[in-house]
Design an enzyme around this catalytic site. Sequence first.
Site, mmCIF file in Angstrom:
data_model
loop_
_atom_site.group_PDB
_atom_site.id
_atom_site.type_symbol
_atom_site.label_atom_id
_atom_site.label_comp_id
_atom_site.label_asym_id
_atom_site.label_seq_id
_atom_site.Cartn_x
_atom_site.Cartn_y
_atom_site.Cartn_z
ATOM 1 N N ASP A 18 0.848 -1.184 0.000
ATOM 2 C CA ASP A 18 0.000 0.000 0.000
ATOM 3 C C ASP A 18 0.886 1.237 0.000
ATOM 4 O OD1 ASP A 18 -2.364 -1.437 0.050
ATOM 5 O OD2 ASP A 18 -2.503 -1.423 2.231
ATOM 6 N N ASP A 53 -7.155 -1.535 -4.357
ATOM 7 C CA ASP A 53 -8.243 -1.190 -3.435
ATOM 8 C C ASP A 53 -9.186 -0.169 -4.076
ATOM 9 O OD1 ASP A 53 -7.063 -2.803 -1.494
ATOM 10 O OD2 ASP A 53 -5.929 -1.142 -0.629
#
Length: 202
Positions: A161, A175
């Site tokens: 991330d 995401d």
Amino acid sequence: MTEAERIIGTPDIPDAEGADGAEPQQPAGGSSPADGEPAARGGKKVLVLLVVTVLAYLLDLGSKMLVVAKLEHEEPIEIFGDWLKFDAIRNAGAAFGIGEAFTVIFTAIAAVVIIVIVRLARKLYSLPWAIALGLLLGGALGNLTDRVCRAPGVFEGAVVDFIAPAHFAVFNLADSAIVCGGILIVILSFKGLDPDGTVHKD
């Protein structure tokens, strides 16, 4: 899997005439999937799904490779001051860092989502649904690749991330694709549009 398809709301493509003699529901666009050349039109929607999937997957994969090579173990990069930064982290949980103790479970869920979407593709006659499912599939494949290929091990890998808004969890492009696809599906469901192109007007 059939139950999962039922929950998502993917009815079988209607025949030219229902078993009770009723006319089939009218799809968006004014023509029924049973009319004309359904196989060809359905094939075009599947092609759109595949294109969106590949684009979403490659963008996610490329961004993660760049982040790991250039940003990991480095200071965060400020994009809009403290409001948005690029900050590389490894996330063992679900989207936005939720549930880090259940990595294997989230991996299995992602695999099931992928299988369900592939099965739904054979009933796909709606362009908006093709885009929505393509975003979901591309995002799921992106994070599943991390689960399988990254440390600490197969099916337990931590997702990369790097998008870090202020006062919010760090996330990635996969995401984002999953969330956008989910929002689009909710909108289509409220509008009564099914993946097979029929429209329900309750």
